[in-house]
Design a protein around this motif. Structure first.
Motif, PDB file in Angstrom:
ATOM      1  N   GLU A  75       0.830  -1.209   0.000  1.00  6.93           N
ATOM      2  CA  GLU A  75       0.000   0.000   0.000  1.00  6.93           C
ATOM      3  C   GLU A  75       0.863   1.257   0.000  1.00  6.93           C
ATOM      4  O   GLU A  75       0.556   2.244  -0.688  1.00  6.93           O
ATOM      5  N   ASN A  76       1.943   1.240   0.756  1.00  6.96           N
ATOM      6  CA  ASN A  76       2.820   2.402   0.819  1.00  6.96           C
ATOM      7  C   ASN A  76       3.431   2.715  -0.540  1.00  6.96           C
ATOM      8  O   ASN A  76       3.531   3.884  -0.937  1.00  6.96           O
ATOM      9  N   GLU A  77       3.822   1.669  -1.284  1.00  2.00           N
ATOM     10  CA  GLU A  77       4.379   1.876  -2.627  1.00  2.00           C
ATOM     11  C   GLU A  77       3.345   2.501  -3.559  1.00  2.00           C
ATOM     12  O   GLU A  77       3.660   3.385  -4.359  1.00  2.00           O
ATOM     13  N   VAL A  78       2.110   2.024  -3.470  1.00  2.00           N
ATOM     14  CA  VAL A  78       1.036   2.565  -4.311  1.00  2.00           C
ATOM     15  C   VAL A  78       0.802   4.036  -3.993  1.00  2.00           C
ATOM     16  O   VAL A  78       0.636   4.873  -4.896  1.00  2.00           O
ATOM     17  N   ASN A  79       0.798   4.373  -2.718  1.00  2.00           N
ATOM     18  CA  ASN A  79       0.579   5.763  -2.317  1.00  2.00           C
ATOM     19  C   ASN A  79       1.686   6.682  -2.829  1.00  2.00           C
ATOM     20  O   ASN A  79       1.425   7.823  -3.244  1.00  2.00           O
ATOM     21  N   ILE A  80       2.922   6.194  -2.825  1.00  2.00           N
ATOM     22  CA  ILE A  80       4.041   6.985  -3.360  1.00  2.00           C
ATOM     23  C   ILE A  80       3.856   7.204  -4.861  1.00  2.00           C
ATOM     24  O   ILE A  80       4.048   8.322  -5.372  1.00  2.00           O
TER      25      ILE A  80
END
Length: 223
Positions: A48-53
């Motif tokens: 999820e963190n990668e997607v948000n970035i």
């Protein structure tokens, strides 16, 4: 090649990368649920963190492309569509996280029934996501329209899942099992919403290529 074209190609590549991450999130969260695997489920939260970035970087790139190049016609429609698609992909990731949060609770208790239709829904939706982005990347209206057609299949499966679970709930007296049925309904609805976002992307592809907004056909006919 013009700098603008290089930046546009980079935008496409970033959207494809983001789509790949979202597809992975959907697959992992359903695999984790079916296999009752806590480690798999936990890995979704990391993705999820990668997607948000990606979402932040893509939005910034779109705004700069508009501000610095003042594009018109199909180039402008491409960039505005990319911004909307970026948002849809991020929301798909959010739905995968929502499913994972429910899955964390579900695997603590005995299975209510073998999961058959929910994985089927997930498989169809993952294909819808992949095809919608492929259609965007290739300006492929026909492929985008196949995604729209699959939406009914997902809706039908969701209806079947909910109907079956309601049938189980009538027979259940254990409150934990009733909550399990409710959580599975929630998951089916989340998968359907992911499919709806893929439909949004496909509609954006049709708008981008043809300059025609098909989101509200009755309204368009009235005009």
């Amino acid at each position: 090649m013009r700098h603008f074209d290089v930046e546009m190609n980079d935008l496409k590549s970033r959207l494809m990368e983001m789509c790949g991450l979202v597809q992975e999130m959907i697959k992992i969260t359903i695999d984790g649920l079916v296999k009752r695997d806590q480690k798999l489920i936990d890995s979704v939260f990391l993705l999820e963190n990668e997607v948000n970035i990606h979402e932040i970087v893509i939005d910034d790139k779109c705004l700069k492309l508009v501000a610095l190049n003042q594009p018109v016609g199909i180039d402008l429609r491409f960039i505005t569509s990319a911004m909307k698609i970026n948002s849809d992909l991020e929301r798909m990731g959010d739905e995968a996280v929502n499913i994972s949060e429910k899955a964390v609770d579900l695997i603590k208790y005995p299975e209510l029934k073998p999961l058959i239709d929910i994985p089927k829904m997930s498989d169809i939706v993952q294909q819808m996501v992949a095809d919608s982005i492929k259609a965007f990347n290739g300006n492929d209206v026909e492929l985008a329209q196949t995604v729209l057609a699959k939406d009914d299949e997902v809706d039908d499966l969701k209806g079947k899942v909910i109907s079956d679970l309601k049938g189980f709930m009538v027979k259940l007296s254990d409150s934990e099992m009733i909550q399990t049925a409710v959580d599975l309904m929630f998951i089916a609805k989340s998968i359907e919403r992911i499919g709806d976002h893929a439909v949004n992307i496909s509609e954006d592809v049709i708008f981008m290529v043809r300059g025609k907004d098909i989101r509200h056909p009755k309204t368009n006919r009235a005009e």
